[in-house]
Design an enzyme around this catalytic site. Structure first.
Site, PDB file in Angstrom:
ATOM      1  N   ASP A  33       0.859  -1.178   0.000  1.00 32.42           N
ATOM      2  CA  ASP A  33       0.000   0.000   0.000  1.00 32.42           C
ATOM      3  C   ASP A  33       0.899   1.232   0.000  1.00 32.42           C
ATOM      4  O   ASP A  33       2.039   1.169   0.455  1.00 32.42           O
ATOM      5  CB  ASP A  33      -0.881   0.006   1.268  1.00 32.42           C
ATOM      6  CG  ASP A  33      -2.092   0.919   1.129  1.00 32.42           C
ATOM      7  OD1 ASP A  33      -3.211   0.392   1.029  1.00 32.42           O
ATOM      8  OD2 ASP A  33      -1.915   2.153   1.112  1.00 32.42           O
ATOM      9  N   ILE A  34       0.356   2.341  -0.526  1.00 28.74           N
ATOM     10  CA  ILE A  34       1.114   3.593  -0.510  1.00 28.74           C
ATOM     11  C   ILE A  34       1.312   4.059   0.940  1.00 28.74           C
ATOM     12  O   ILE A  34       2.287   4.704   1.269  1.00 28.74           O
ATOM     13  CB  ILE A  34       0.401   4.658  -1.381  1.00 28.74           C
ATOM     14  CG1 ILE A  34       1.299   5.862  -1.662  1.00 28.74           C
ATOM     15  CG2 ILE A  34      -0.907   5.125  -0.766  1.00 28.74           C
ATOM     16  CD1 ILE A  34       1.917   5.840  -3.014  1.00 28.74           C
ATOM     17  N   TYR A 138     -14.306   8.439 -12.293  1.00 28.51           N
ATOM     18  CA  TYR A 138     -14.132   7.110 -11.691  1.00 28.51           C
ATOM     19  C   TYR A 138     -14.849   6.047 -12.518  1.00 28.51           C
ATOM     20  O   TYR A 138     -14.290   4.996 -12.845  1.00 28.51           O
ATOM     21  CB  TYR A 138     -14.683   7.156 -10.261  1.00 28.51           C
ATOM     22  CG  TYR A 138     -14.709   5.842  -9.531  1.00 28.51           C
ATOM     23  CD1 TYR A 138     -13.541   5.261  -9.053  1.00 28.51           C
ATOM     24  CD2 TYR A 138     -15.920   5.196  -9.280  1.00 28.51           C
ATOM     25  CE1 TYR A 138     -13.579   4.066  -8.350  1.00 28.51           C
ATOM     26  CE2 TYR A 138     -15.966   4.006  -8.579  1.00 28.51           C
ATOM     27  CZ  TYR A 138     -14.792   3.441  -8.122  1.00 28.51           C
ATOM     28  OH  TYR A 138     -14.831   2.262  -7.429  1.00 28.51           O
ATOM     29  N   ILE A 168     -20.059  -0.446  -0.430  1.00 23.71           N
ATOM     30  CA  ILE A 168     -19.727  -1.439   0.595  1.00 23.71           C
ATOM     31  C   ILE A 168     -19.714  -0.778   1.982  1.00 23.71           C
ATOM     32  O   ILE A 168     -19.027   0.224   2.198  1.00 23.71           O
ATOM     33  CB  ILE A 168     -18.383  -2.113   0.289  1.00 23.71           C
ATOM     34  CG1 ILE A 168     -18.492  -2.841  -1.063  1.00 23.71           C
ATOM     35  CG2 ILE A 168     -18.009  -3.101   1.400  1.00 23.71           C
ATOM     36  CD1 ILE A 168     -17.235  -3.524  -1.513  1.00 23.71           C
TER      37      ILE A 168
HETATM   38  N1  SER Z   1     -18.496   3.060  -3.487  1.00 26.10           N
HETATM   39  C1  SER Z   1     -17.763   3.689  -4.546  1.00 26.10           C
HETATM   40  C2  SER Z   1     -17.864   5.158  -4.493  1.00 26.10           C
HETATM   41  O1  SER Z   1     -18.786   5.654  -3.882  1.00 26.10           O
HETATM   42  C3  SER Z   1     -18.288   3.217  -5.861  1.00 26.10           C
HETATM   43  O2  SER Z   1     -17.636   2.083  -6.271  1.00 26.10           O
HETATM   44  O3  SER Z   1     -17.070   5.814  -5.084  1.00 26.10           O
END
Ligand code: SER
Length: 307
Positions: A33-34, A138, A168
């Site tokens: 990890d960084i 992203y 998550i």
């Molecule tokens: N949970 C991430 C985000 O909110 C999406 O993959 O950027």
């Protein structure tokens, strides 16, 4: 059978718990990890995920068979640093794909996200193959990455596997810079101040899963026999339908005085561009994707454990 696995991004929200789970399964886990890590008992490297030679040195030194590339810049931060996000999210992936192509590693996991979907994607029961016009930096990087994975698989036979993670929710390691982070902050605030100011509107629903289900899914995908993997871009995964309002209502059953108010910002448009529910038939039939933690249980677990 014991394997040597390298987790890049080992100190992040998913990386920390993935390393623990892989270790419990008897693997030899090398963390990179960084960020530096303080627990000296764990085998750890400080690594910039865009440095191919540094990754290669670790792979050679430890005879790594499997790489989990979890380092990424998430959706909210990436809007502020588009160029850096693109470089980190793409370069790191191309480096490990090349290592697999050169047969230096056997297998690779790389996470994609519900963020690949955009405002013109069907919002409910979103199909695996559909209109995919991501509206964030992203999301663009994740969709491009999916196409690279499929390309390396079909042209070079690389065994790369991927999941389109929902948001998550977890308590062990804080996420950083995501849009769905509100669904973790809300629990901290509920237990702390008893109030939370949400940057996402009350009724905006996004699919989310509890960390243990995300980890179980990741390991199930990676252990599935190669012939059962029919998706080489990235598998759709559904989650629980979560919104700030639903979280507030459920948290109130435990903490009746809890209150949420709203001050939305640019992240609202990001959340609103993502689906509410996902069709994940293929993940279920190909390798047995299952959600074990329901919404009530998730809220209860979060309130019990978050500090
Ligand atoms: N949970 C991430 C985000 O909110 C999406 O993959 O950027």
């Amino acid at each position: 059978m014991q394997k040597s696995v390298l987790v890049i991004g080992s100190e992040g929200q998913i990386g920390t718990e993935l390393c623990d789970a892989l270790g419990v399964q008897g693997n030899r886990v090398i963390r990179a990890d960084i960020r530096l890590q303080t627990d000296e008992a764990k085998l750890h490297y400080q690594l910039d995920a865009t440095d191919k030679e540094a990754i290669e040195r670790i792979v050679e030194e430890h005879d790594i068979e499997v790489v989990y590339l979890m380092a990424a810049m998430l959706s909210a931060t990436a809007e502020k640093h588009p160029q850096k996000a693109w470089e980190l999210n793409m370069q790191s992936l191309l480096h490990v794909l090349d290592l697999a192509k050169e047969k230096k590693i056997k297998k690779l996991f790389w996470p994609s996200s519900i963020a690949i979907f955009g405002p013109d994607t069907p919002k409910k029961n979103t199909p695996q193959e559909t209109v995919i016009h991501p509206s964030t930096v992203y999301g663009i990087s994740k969709r491009a990455g999916e196409m690279w994975c499929a390309y390396y698989h079909s042209v070079f036979g690389v065994d790369v596997r991927s999941l389109r993670y929902p948001g998550i929710i977890s308590y062990k390691t804080a996420p950083g810079g995501g849009t769905t982070d509100y669904a973790i902050e809300i629990f901290k605030s509920a237990k702390g101040q008893g109030r939370y100011t949400s940057f996402i509107e009350a009724q905006t629903i996004t699919p989310m899963i509890y960390m243990s289900d995300a980890i179980t899914a990741t390991i199930a995908l990676m252990e599935a026999p190669v012939e059962s993997i029919t998706v080489r871009t990235s598998y759709n995964l559904d989650g629980l339908a979560v919104s700030p309002q639903k979280l507030e209502e459920e948290i109130k059953r435990h903490l009746p005085d809890f209150k949420v108010d709203y001050a939305t910002d640019y992240r609202q448009a990001i959340a609103a561009s993502w689906p509410e529910s996902i069709n994940d038939e293929l993940a279920r039939s190909d390798w047995g994707y299952t959600i074990y933690t329901d919404f009530q249980r998730l809220v209860q677990e979060m309130l019990t454990h978050i500090e």
